[in-house]
Design a protein around this motif. Structure first.
Motif, mmCIF file in Angstrom:
data_model
loop_
_atom_site.group_PDB
_atom_site.id
_atom_site.type_symbol
_atom_site.label_atom_id
_atom_site.label_comp_id
_atom_site.label_asym_id
_atom_site.label_seq_id
_atom_site.Cartn_x
_atom_site.Cartn_y
_atom_site.Cartn_z
ATOM 1 N N VAL A 67 -15.546 -7.883 -31.073
ATOM 2 C CA VAL A 67 -15.962 -6.481 -31.143
ATOM 3 C C VAL A 67 -16.115 -5.921 -29.724
ATOM 4 O O VAL A 67 -16.513 -6.630 -28.800
ATOM 5 C CB VAL A 67 -17.275 -6.312 -31.941
ATOM 6 N N ALA A 68 -15.771 -4.647 -29.571
ATOM 7 C CA ALA A 68 -15.744 -4.018 -28.250
ATOM 8 C C ALA A 68 -17.153 -3.716 -27.744
ATOM 9 O O ALA A 68 -18.030 -3.310 -28.513
ATOM 10 C CB ALA A 68 -14.929 -2.730 -28.307
ATOM 11 N N THR A 69 -17.354 -3.886 -26.449
ATOM 12 C CA THR A 69 -18.650 -3.616 -25.841
ATOM 13 C C THR A 69 -18.862 -2.109 -25.649
ATOM 14 O O THR A 69 -17.930 -1.313 -25.749
ATOM 15 C CB THR A 69 -18.766 -4.290 -24.468
ATOM 16 N N PHE A 70 -20.077 -1.745 -25.362
ATOM 17 C CA PHE A 70 -20.431 -0.335 -25.126
ATOM 18 C C PHE A 70 -19.590 0.268 -24.013
ATOM 19 O O PHE A 70 -19.136 1.407 -24.102
ATOM 20 C CB PHE A 70 -21.924 -0.251 -24.770
ATOM 21 N N TRP A 71 -19.355 -0.508 -22.944
ATOM 22 C CA TRP A 71 -18.689 0.042 -21.768
ATOM 23 C C TRP A 71 -17.205 0.303 -22.012
ATOM 24 O O TRP A 71 -16.658 1.294 -21.527
ATOM 25 C CB TRP A 71 -18.906 -0.898 -20.574
ATOM 26 N N TRP A 72 -16.552 -0.556 -22.769
ATOM 27 C CA TRP A 72 -15.155 -0.296 -23.124
ATOM 28 C C TRP A 72 -15.062 0.938 -24.012
ATOM 29 O O TRP A 72 -14.153 1.775 -23.860
ATOM 30 C CB TRP A 72 -14.532 -1.498 -23.831
ATOM 31 N N ARG A 73 -15.994 1.075 -24.935
ATOM 32 C CA ARG A 73 -15.985 2.226 -25.824
ATOM 33 C C ARG A 73 -16.300 3.509 -25.057
ATOM 34 O O ARG A 73 -15.739 4.575 -25.350
ATOM 35 C CB ARG A 73 -16.973 2.004 -26.975
ATOM 36 N N LEU A 74 -17.192 3.421 -24.085
ATOM 37 C CA LEU A 74 -17.517 4.592 -23.269
ATOM 38 C C LEU A 74 -16.299 5.043 -22.466
ATOM 39 O O LEU A 74 -16.014 6.248 -22.380
ATOM 40 C CB LEU A 74 -18.679 4.272 -22.329
ATOM 41 N N LEU A 75 -15.579 4.091 -21.886
ATOM 42 C CA LEU A 75 -14.384 4.433 -21.107
ATOM 43 C C LEU A 75 -13.341 5.120 -21.999
ATOM 44 O O LEU A 75 -12.756 6.140 -21.605
ATOM 45 C CB LEU A 75 -13.781 3.173 -20.481
ATOM 46 N N ALA A 76 -13.131 4.600 -23.200
ATOM 47 C CA ALA A 76 -12.179 5.206 -24.129
ATOM 48 C C ALA A 76 -12.630 6.608 -24.511
ATOM 49 O O ALA A 76 -11.806 7.535 -24.606
ATOM 50 C CB ALA A 76 -12.043 4.336 -25.383
ATOM 51 N N PHE A 77 -13.944 6.784 -24.711
ATOM 52 C CA PHE A 77 -14.474 8.100 -25.076
ATOM 53 C C PHE A 77 -14.231 9.113 -23.958
ATOM 54 O O PHE A 77 -13.847 10.268 -24.226
ATOM 55 C CB PHE A 77 -15.976 7.998 -25.355
ATOM 56 N N ILE A 78 -14.448 8.717 -22.716
ATOM 57 C CA ILE A 78 -14.240 9.625 -21.591
ATOM 58 C C ILE A 78 -12.780 10.080 -21.530
ATOM 59 O O ILE A 78 -12.484 11.263 -21.326
ATOM 60 C CB ILE A 78 -14.653 8.952 -20.267
ATOM 61 N N ILE A 79 -11.864 9.134 -21.718
ATOM 62 C CA ILE A 79 -10.434 9.467 -21.714
ATOM 63 C C ILE A 79 -10.117 10.463 -22.828
ATOM 64 O O ILE A 79 -9.428 11.473 -22.614
ATOM 65 C CB ILE A 79 -9.573 8.197 -21.868
ATOM 66 N N ASP A 80 -10.637 10.195 -24.031
ATOM 67 C CA ASP A 80 -10.375 11.080 -25.173
ATOM 68 C C ASP A 80 -11.024 12.444 -24.987
ATOM 69 O O ASP A 80 -10.453 13.472 -25.375
ATOM 70 C CB ASP A 80 -10.878 10.435 -26.468
ATOM 71 N N TYR A 81 -12.212 12.461 -24.405
ATOM 72 C CA TYR A 81 -12.924 13.716 -24.149
ATOM 73 C C TYR A 81 -12.072 14.625 -23.272
ATOM 74 O O TYR A 81 -11.921 15.820 -23.545
ATOM 75 C CB TYR A 81 -14.254 13.395 -23.464
ATOM 76 N N ILE A 82 -11.495 14.042 -22.223
ATOM 77 C CA ILE A 82 -10.649 14.808 -21.304
ATOM 78 C C ILE A 82 -9.400 15.313 -22.032
ATOM 79 O O ILE A 82 -8.990 16.471 -21.864
ATOM 80 C CB ILE A 82 -10.256 13.939 -20.093
ATOM 81 N N ILE A 83 -8.795 14.448 -22.851
ATOM 82 C CA ILE A 83 -7.580 14.838 -23.582
ATOM 83 C C ILE A 83 -7.847 16.015 -24.510
ATOM 84 O O ILE A 83 -7.071 16.980 -24.554
ATOM 85 C CB ILE A 83 -7.035 13.636 -24.389
ATOM 86 N N VAL A 84 -8.958 15.965 -25.251
ATOM 87 C CA VAL A 84 -9.279 17.036 -26.193
ATOM 88 C C VAL A 84 -9.587 18.332 -25.449
ATOM 89 O O VAL A 84 -9.144 19.420 -25.858
ATOM 90 C CB VAL A 84 -10.463 16.632 -27.102
#
Length: 207
Positions: A67-84
Motif C-alpha cells: 500500500v502506498a505511503t502518505f508521501w507518495w500519495r501527496l506527490l501524486a495529488f500535487i501533480i493532479d492538482y496542477i493538471i486540473v
C-alpha cells in the motif's frame, strides 16, 4: 501429486488441476483452492505461486507491504492538482474568448462567483479522478507518474460507480482540517477516510 489443486465451489470440490490449467481458466483472486503445499482451503491470492499471475492480469491484492505511503500519495495529488487547475484555466480562457467575440460582459472576478468556482473545482477533481480510476490505468495521471493504482479489497479495478463514491467521499476526509487524509499516516493499510468508506486501497506497483 505436488502440482494438483482443487477448487471449492458451492461446497463442492472440483479438480484436480495443475497450476498452468488454473491460470488458463482465469482463476480469480477470491477463489478458494486446496493446494498441495498448504493446510486447508485458501484464497488463490494468498498462495505465493499465483502472485505473478495476478499481477500480470492487473490484479493487485492490497497488503501492508504494497500500500502506498502518505508521501507518495501527496506527490501524486500535487501533480493532479496542477493538471486540473491548468485544465480549468484553459477552459475559462476559451469561455472568455467566446464571450469577447460575442460582445458579452461577464465579471469573472465577482465575489458572487467564489462558491461557484469552489464547487466547480471540486466536481472537476471528482470527475477527473473517477474517470481515470475506472480505466485500465486504475488511477490519475499523477498516480501513473508515481506508479500508484487504486483497487478494491480483492485487488480489482474499480467500477466507475465505486470510483465516484470514493471521490465524493473526499468531502468527509477534508473535514476537521483534513484529518481524514492524515489517517494515511497511521492506518495499518494506509487508508484515508474516503478509502475506508469506499473500501478501496492505493497500491504502489513494484512493491
Amino acid at each position: 501429486m505436488i502440482n494438483e489443486y482443487y477448487i471449492l465451489k458451492h461446497g463442492n470440490q472440483e479438480g484436480p488441476y495443475t497450476h498452468t490449467q488454473l491460470m488458463d481458466m482465469g482463476i480469480g483472486s477470491t477463489d478458494f483452492l486446496i493446494s498441495p503445499l498448504a493446510d486447508g482451503p485458501q484464497q488463490a491470492a494468498d498462495l505465493p505461486e499465483f502472485r505473478e499471475y495476478f499481477i500480470s492480469v492487473g490484479i493487485y491484492m492490497p497488503t501492508p507491504q504494497n500500500v502506498a505511503t502518505f508521501w507518495w500519495r501527496l506527490l501524486a495529488f500535487i501533480i493532479d492538482y496542477i493538471i486540473v487547475i491548468v485544465g480549468l484555466v484553459i477552459g475559462f480562457g476559451a469561455i472568455g474568448v467566446f464571450i469577447g467575440l460575442t460582445h458579452r460582459s461577464v465579471d469573472f472576478e465577482s465575489p458572487d462567483l467564489d462558491l461557484f468556482y469552489r464547487v466547480l473545482f471540486f466536481l472537476a477533481l471528482v470527475a477527473y479522478h473517477s474517470t481515470f480510476e475506472a480505466t485500465t490505468m486504475q488511477g490519475s495521471i499523477g498516480k501513473l507518474i508515481c506508479k500508484l493504482i487504486v483497487v478494491d479489497p480483492d485487488g480489482y479495478r474499480l467500477t466507475f460507480g465505486k470510483a465516484l463514491a470514493r471521490n465524493f467521499s473526499k468531502l468527509l476526509s477534508s473535514l476537521l482540517c483534513g484529518i481524514g487524509f492524515l489517517t494515511i499516516l497511521w492506518n495499518p493499510m494506509k487508508q484515508a477516510w474516503h478509502d475506508q468508506v469506499a473500501k478501496t486501497y492505493v497500491i504502489r506497483k513494484g512493491q
